[in-house]
Design a protein around this motif. Structure first.
Motif, short mmCIF file in Angstrom:
data_model
loop_
_atom_site.label_atom_id
_atom_site.label_comp_id
_atom_site.label_asym_id
_atom_site.label_seq_id
_atom_site.Cartn_x
_atom_site.Cartn_y
_atom_site.Cartn_z
N TYR A 1 -3.52 12.22 -3.89
CA TYR A 1 -3.83 11.11 -4.78
C TYR A 1 -4.55 10.00 -4.01
N LYS B 1 -2.18 -3.20 -3.55
CA LYS B 1 -2.11 -4.37 -4.43
C LYS B 1 -1.49 -5.54 -3.68
N TYR C 1 -2.92 3.68 -3.27
CA TYR C 1 -2.77 2.54 -4.19
C TYR C 1 -2.45 1.30 -3.36
N VAL D 1 3.24 1.61 -9.69
CA VAL D 1 2.16 2.31 -9.01
C VAL D 1 1.40 3.20 -10.01
N ASP D 2 0.10 3.03 -10.05
CA ASP D 2 -0.77 3.82 -10.93
C ASP D 2 -1.48 4.88 -10.09
N TRP D 3 -0.96 6.11 -10.16
CA TRP D 3 -1.52 7.19 -9.34
C TRP D 3 -2.77 7.76 -10.00
N ARG D 4 -3.80 8.00 -9.19
CA ARG D 4 -5.02 8.67 -9.64
C ARG D 4 -5.31 9.84 -8.71
N GLU E 1 0.83 5.65 -0.34
CA GLU E 1 0.00 6.84 -0.25
C GLU E 1 0.82 8.07 -0.61
N ARG F 1 0.86 -1.19 0.00
CA ARG F 1 0.00 0.00 0.00
C ARG F 1 0.90 1.23 0.00
#
Length: 326
Positions: A201, A206, A204, A220-223, A197, A195
């Protein structure tokens, strides 16, 4: 019945903890068919080589008495466990090569029994694909998983990080990952959780698997967090703005109106209660008190509503950035 070459690896063990030297021995129980002889000649040193890489393992030479006892057990687990305990041996490997399919491919069957395990053998089957490197890796993973699971380790590689990223591995916070764009760590083989942070954002998370001597990469796919973006659009509250001061004045007037009407309502209510005790709930005086009470209640509600509207007005203009004059 398919016949093959069946042999055992005996791992000496000083119970209940590992000794400084655990010995290994090969025990040939059957002769193999000629078509599998080359396979056995290749598999035999590979298995022995991987066993020797485990810390503390060395060779144990079986005596004639051991050979007779193992033949007499005929693969029965109760009998074999009694022999293991009596001889101070930790575990027993059987490895057999048999026909795999009609194309005469060989199959390598591994069976494992130790003094602390259950009443059945652990089994694992491999297909001989004429790839010595692949067989070497599969055997290494197999013998370590059965003998010393904690020695199975791989590498985790996390990419896409920033200087303000916080990392949790298996719910444990890490500090060595900060200020790095790429984070690497050697971990035990198996399933783990990640995890990360970052301010502004969405966190994330997984689950990932680590394989022995292999690298697992997690990108890591940041949104962007929409709530954070919304908050960033608001400026700091400005209490000295003209619109805020006007709203504060209106709110104060509404509060005073509500307070006065509320006090009037209480006074009228007390008078009506006295008339009720005197059974004087009739006449023009009583009707006038009722009208006054209703009016006071309406004014109090109006004052409260004015306070709420003024508070909203102050919040809107207080957080809205002022436009700079050209």
């Amino acid at each position: 019945m398919l016949r093959g070459f069946l042999w055992a690896l005996c791992l000496c063990f000083s119970l209940p903890t590992w000794a400084q030297s655990q010995k290994v021995a090969y025990f040939e129980l059957e002769t193999t068919a000629p078509k599998h002889r080359n396979t056995l000649e290749m598999a035999n040193p590979i298995v022995w080589q991987q066993l020797k890489t485990i810390e503390g393992v060395s060779e144990h030479v079986l005596t004639k008495r051991d050979v007779r006892r193992l033949k007499k057990c005929k693969g029965k687990t109760k009998c074999l466990k009694r022999w293991l305990k009596k001889r101070g041996v930790f575990a027993l490997f059987y490895v057999k090569v048999t026909d795999r399919d009609e194309e005469r491919h060989a199959g390598i069957s591994f069976r494992y029994l130790d003094v602390n395990g259950g009443k059945r053998f652990k089994n694992h089957n491999l297909v001989w694909t004429y790839d010595a490197d692949l067989l070497n890796y599969d055997v290494e993973v197999l013998v370590r998983r059965w003998l010393k699971p904690r020695s199975l380790k791989g590498t985790l590689k996390v990419t896409g990080l920033t200087a303000d990223t916080q990392i949790w591995l298996n719910e444990t916070p890490l500090s060595e990952g900060l200020m790095k764009e790429v984070f690497t760590k050697q971990m035990m083989a198996g399933t783990h959780s990640l995890r990360v942070e970052r301010n502004g954002y969405v966190p994330y998370a997984k689950n990932f698997s680590i394989d022995h001597r292999k690298e697992t990469e997690v990108a890591v796919d940041w949104r962007i967090d929409p709530l954070h973006e919304m908050n960033q659009g608001l400026g700091e509250f400005n209490p000295e703005r003209t619109e805020v001061l006007i709203g504060a004045g209106v709110a104060g007037a509404g509060a005073l109106t509500w307070l006065g009407a509320a006090i009037g309502t209480l006074v009228i209510g007390a008078e009506v209660e006295k008339r009720a005790q005197a059974q004087m709930l009739f006449g023009e005086t009583h009707e006038e008190l009722v009208r006054q009470g209703q009016t006071a209640a309406w004014v109090a509600n109006a004052g409260l509503g004015l306070v709420a509207m003024a508070a909203g007005w102050c919040a809107y203009w207080g957080f809205t950035p002022e436009e700079e004059s050209p």
